[in-house]
Scaffold this active site. Sequence first.
Site, PDB file in Angstrom:
ATOM      1  CB  ALA A   1      15.343  24.357 -30.188  1.00 52.96           C
TER       2      ALA A   1
ATOM      3  CD  GLU B   1      12.382  20.821 -35.692  1.00 50.12           C
ATOM      4  OE1 GLU B   1      11.140  20.917 -35.655  1.00 50.12           O
ATOM      5  OE2 GLU B   1      13.152  21.784 -35.469  1.00 50.12           O
TER       6      GLU B   1
ATOM      7  N   GLY C   1       6.000  36.314 -27.412  1.00 47.04           N
ATOM      8  CA  GLY C   1       4.779  36.729 -26.750  1.00 47.04           C
ATOM      9  C   GLY C   1       3.768  35.623 -26.529  1.00 47.04           C
TER      10      GLY C   1
ATOM     11  CG  HIS D   1       6.365  28.290 -30.004  1.00 48.53           C
ATOM     12  ND1 HIS D   1       5.808  27.158 -30.555  1.00 48.53           N
ATOM     13  CD2 HIS D   1       7.594  28.415 -30.566  1.00 48.53           C
ATOM     14  CE1 HIS D   1       6.657  26.635 -31.415  1.00 48.53           C
ATOM     15  NE2 HIS D   1       7.751  27.373 -31.436  1.00 48.53           N
TER      16      HIS D   1
END
Length: 156
Positions: A57, A59, A86, A89
């Site tokens: 995603a 990119e 978790g 990110h």
Amino acid sequence: MQIIEGKLHLQGNEKVAILTSRFNHIITDRLQEGAIDCFKRHGGDENLLDIVLVPGAYELPFILERLLGSEKYDGVCVLGAIIRGGTPHFDYVSAEATKGIANAMLKYSMPVSFGVLTTDNVEQAIERAGSKAGNKGFEAMSTLIELLSLCQTLKG
């Protein structure tokens, strides 16, 4: 008063790209199938449809800018699936992908639909890729078709 809105039908000569993230492909493959189905059901010519795949995603905005800048397409349907894990990110990728896609659309003033799922877990993503909550890929292509129609109407 006049109400101006797009119609959910293609003229058959629109050149469209579906830009899909391969990451979480179990989800994005289903989104892409839904988008293709919608395109064909509403008058699209498969010969005028390109599928462009990117690794993830993050990119999507970069390649979206390339597609819009090429002037080969009348519109782009962007698909992806970002699932919370978790670490933070998820927050970084979803924010940058969303912002980048919106910026590219505005920069080129071209129809772009947003079919990037941002979910808390895989179950939510599956629900939105063709089970309980419908297929968001189909819905994203539907949005693009209406935008293309509305742009034609406004062009006169």
